[in-house]
Each structure stands twice: as C-alpha cells, then as structure tokens.
Design a protein around this motif. Sequence first.
Motif, PDB file in Angstrom:
ATOM      1  N   CYS A  90       0.856  -1.189   0.000  1.00  0.00           N
ATOM      2  CA  CYS A  90       0.000   0.000   0.000  1.00  0.00           C
ATOM      3  C   CYS A  90       0.890   1.236   0.000  1.00  0.00           C
ATOM      4  O   CYS A  90       1.759   1.384   0.867  1.00  0.00           O
ATOM      5  CB  CYS A  90      -0.905   0.003   1.236  1.00  0.00           C
ATOM      6  SG  CYS A  90      -1.983   1.450   1.320  1.00  0.00           S
ATOM      7  N   ALA A  91       0.677   2.106  -0.976  1.00  0.00           N
ATOM      8  CA  ALA A  91       1.488   3.318  -1.102  1.00  0.00           C
ATOM      9  C   ALA A  91       0.610   4.555  -0.955  1.00  0.00           C
ATOM     10  O   ALA A  91       0.701   5.498  -1.740  1.00  0.00           O
ATOM     11  CB  ALA A  91       2.221   3.320  -2.443  1.00  0.00           C
ATOM     12  N   VAL A  99      -6.587  11.788   0.223  1.00  0.00           N
ATOM     13  CA  VAL A  99      -5.672  10.638   0.292  1.00  0.00           C
ATOM     14  C   VAL A  99      -5.881   9.772  -0.944  1.00  0.00           C
ATOM     15  O   VAL A  99      -7.014   9.372  -1.249  1.00  0.00           O
ATOM     16  CB  VAL A  99      -5.930   9.795   1.558  1.00  0.00           C
ATOM     17  CG1 VAL A  99      -4.989   8.588   1.595  1.00  0.00           C
ATOM     18  CG2 VAL A  99      -5.771  10.639   2.822  1.00  0.00           C
ATOM     19  N   TRP A 100      -4.794   9.484  -1.655  1.00  0.00           N
ATOM     20  CA  TRP A 100      -4.858   8.531  -2.769  1.00  0.00           C
ATOM     21  C   TRP A 100      -4.409   7.185  -2.217  1.00  0.00           C
ATOM     22  O   TRP A 100      -3.345   7.068  -1.597  1.00  0.00           O
ATOM     23  CB  TRP A 100      -3.973   8.980  -3.923  1.00  0.00           C
ATOM     24  CG  TRP A 100      -4.072   8.077  -5.129  1.00  0.00           C
ATOM     25  CD1 TRP A 100      -3.100   7.296  -5.661  1.00  0.00           C
ATOM     26  CD2 TRP A 100      -5.235   7.878  -5.938  1.00  0.00           C
ATOM     27  NE1 TRP A 100      -3.567   6.616  -6.759  1.00  0.00           N
ATOM     28  CE2 TRP A 100      -4.888   6.957  -6.957  1.00  0.00           C
ATOM     29  CE3 TRP A 100      -6.534   8.382  -5.912  1.00  0.00           C
ATOM     30  CZ2 TRP A 100      -5.769   6.525  -7.930  1.00  0.00           C
ATOM     31  CZ3 TRP A 100      -7.419   7.952  -6.881  1.00  0.00           C
ATOM     32  CH2 TRP A 100      -7.050   7.033  -7.878  1.00  0.00           C
ATOM     33  N   PHE A 101      -5.246   6.153  -2.400  1.00  0.00           N
ATOM     34  CA  PHE A 101      -5.047   4.871  -1.739  1.00  0.00           C
ATOM     35  C   PHE A 101      -4.874   3.759  -2.769  1.00  0.00           C
ATOM     36  O   PHE A 101      -5.853   3.142  -3.199  1.00  0.00           O
ATOM     37  CB  PHE A 101      -6.253   4.566  -0.838  1.00  0.00           C
ATOM     38  CG  PHE A 101      -6.041   3.438   0.129  1.00  0.00           C
ATOM     39  CD1 PHE A 101      -5.635   3.681   1.434  1.00  0.00           C
ATOM     40  CD2 PHE A 101      -6.252   2.122  -0.265  1.00  0.00           C
ATOM     41  CE1 PHE A 101      -5.439   2.642   2.325  1.00  0.00           C
ATOM     42  CE2 PHE A 101      -6.060   1.075   0.616  1.00  0.00           C
ATOM     43  CZ  PHE A 101      -5.647   1.331   1.920  1.00  0.00           C
ATOM     44  N   PRO A 102      -3.626   3.428  -3.183  1.00  0.00           N
ATOM     45  CA  PRO A 102      -3.379   2.310  -4.108  1.00  0.00           C
ATOM     46  C   PRO A 102      -2.815   1.095  -3.381  1.00  0.00           C
ATOM     47  O   PRO A 102      -2.045   1.205  -2.432  1.00  0.00           O
ATOM     48  CB  PRO A 102      -2.328   2.894  -5.055  1.00  0.00           C
ATOM     49  CG  PRO A 102      -1.537   3.825  -4.178  1.00  0.00           C
ATOM     50  CD  PRO A 102      -2.452   4.313  -3.073  1.00  0.00           C
ATOM     51  N   VAL A 103      -3.228  -0.097  -3.809  1.00  0.00           N
ATOM     52  CA  VAL A 103      -2.694  -1.356  -3.283  1.00  0.00           C
ATOM     53  C   VAL A 103      -2.373  -2.260  -4.466  1.00  0.00           C
ATOM     54  O   VAL A 103      -3.214  -2.432  -5.365  1.00  0.00           O
ATOM     55  CB  VAL A 103      -3.705  -2.066  -2.355  1.00  0.00           C
ATOM     56  CG1 VAL A 103      -3.141  -3.413  -1.893  1.00  0.00           C
ATOM     57  CG2 VAL A 103      -4.034  -1.196  -1.150  1.00  0.00           C
ATOM     58  N   ASP A 144     -10.881  10.615 -13.400  1.00  0.00           N
ATOM     59  CA  ASP A 144     -11.336   9.271 -13.029  1.00  0.00           C
ATOM     60  C   ASP A 144     -10.155   8.321 -13.107  1.00  0.00           C
ATOM     61  O   ASP A 144      -9.632   8.047 -14.186  1.00  0.00           O
ATOM     62  CB  ASP A 144     -12.453   8.799 -13.972  1.00  0.00           C
ATOM     63  CG  ASP A 144     -13.774   9.501 -13.678  1.00  0.00           C
ATOM     64  OD1 ASP A 144     -14.050   9.736 -12.486  1.00  0.00           O
ATOM     65  OD2 ASP A 144     -14.498   9.831 -14.629  1.00  0.00           O
ATOM     66  N   ALA A 145      -9.735   7.822 -11.953  1.00  0.00           N
ATOM     67  CA  ALA A 145      -8.532   6.997 -11.924  1.00  0.00           C
ATOM     68  C   ALA A 145      -8.679   5.762 -11.047  1.00  0.00           C
ATOM     69  O   ALA A 145      -7.732   4.982 -10.919  1.00  0.00           O
ATOM     70  CB  ALA A 145      -7.342   7.829 -11.441  1.00  0.00           C
ATOM     71  N   ALA A 146      -9.830   5.577 -10.441  1.00  0.00           N
ATOM     72  CA  ALA A 146     -10.023   4.412  -9.572  1.00  0.00           C
ATOM     73  C   ALA A 146     -10.013   3.137 -10.405  1.00  0.00           C
ATOM     74  O   ALA A 146     -10.573   3.087 -11.503  1.00  0.00           O
ATOM     75  CB  ALA A 146     -11.336   4.533  -8.820  1.00  0.00           C
TER      76      ALA A 146
END
Length: 226
Positions: A90-91, A99-103, A144-146
């Motif tokens: 997770c970064a 908060v941008w939440f990528p895993v 839109d990036a999710a």
Amino acid sequence: MKTTFKKTLAAVSAATVVAASAAVMAVPASAASSISVGTVELTLEELAAADYTVEVPITAGASFNNLAFGITLDDGLTFVQGSNTAGGLCAAVANGQFVWFPVTAMTAIDGASAGSITVTVESSATEGSTYKLSATTKDADGNDAAVLDDASPSVSSGSIVIKAGETEAPTATPTTAATEAPAAEATATTKTTSGSPATGDALPIAGVGVAVAVIGGVALVSKKRK
C-alpha cells in the motif's frame, strides 16, 4: 474438406467469443467491482485510550491484484498511514485532506482484506460527532482513476462515529427496618429493711457477737441465782 474444416473452426470460435461476452455482461458490475470504506463507532473514553488514533477498514467486492481510489477526510481528521496486511503493498499518500489509496500485489488479495486507513481524530471531539471518509473514483487532479484490476469500480464512503458512553443504572440501596432495642430485663432487687433479719438469713458478724454476749450474760445470771 479443408474449406469445410476452416468454416467449422471459425464458427466455433465465434460462438465461444459470443458466449464469453454474454457471461461477462451477466455479472453485475456493482457486485464484483466495488470498494468500500468501513465505519467505526467508539466512545470518547475508547478514543482517548487509543490516543485519538483510529484504524478504518477498507474492503473490495472481489479478490484483486490492483486497487486504487481516493478518500477525502473531513476536517478534524488527519491522515497517518494506509496499510495492507494480506501480502499487498500500500502506497497511500496524502495531499491536505485528500488521500490517494493504491494497493498492488503479485498474488490475488481477498477483497475482505483490501487494507485499512489510519487517522487521528481531533481532541475536541464530542459525543455524537461524526467524521466522514468520503470515497471517490477521482484522483487529486479530478480525473477518473479508480481501478479494481481492469474494472472501474464503484466506491462507498465510511465514517468515524463518537457514540455516547454506556451509563450504569443506579443501584437501589436496600433499606433495613429499624429494630427495637430489646426491653431491659427486669432485675430482681432485694429490699433491705432495718430490724431483725428474715428467718433463714445469716446474721451479720457484729450481730452474732452481741447475741453471744447476751446469751452468756443470761446464763451467768441464772447460774448465780441457783
């Protein structure tokens, strides 16, 4: 024969593609492609005991290798970290209240263990306060990036709720009836009267001496008379 075989193979291939497309279209997008931020409820006492730090769970509707979406924190919340303990990286990074939440992971991660976001709550929080963690499909630039693997997921927001502490019902104190003091036992008193003692009573020592003297005197007088 060759022409017939080629035509048959082409027909089978076309039928397979159509069937696969129909199967994909039959899966509701909301069921598999969804990301949700959880809701945590706790009392002020529990919040203070946790040093005003709260971990909020994040889940996905299906297992995945790549997940990313945005979270906007209410005022009163401060980002601490994002994490995944199921083998993913997770970064998460914050820009103000966003908060941008990528895993990402090499092997598929169970959607129930997508990760968590940890925040601190303002120390001025009061009972009944609610702080929202608003999920969004857009990044910090509004694009839109999710993602949830190859899909564009739907997202659901979460919150932190400060609930009222449980109050104990007053305990009734049993009352005991006043008990009367036992009546004083009557004590027999011996009435002493002046004069001769009653029959059977012992004579006082002095009385005994006088009586002996008197008897002795009477005996002496009687003896002389004889």
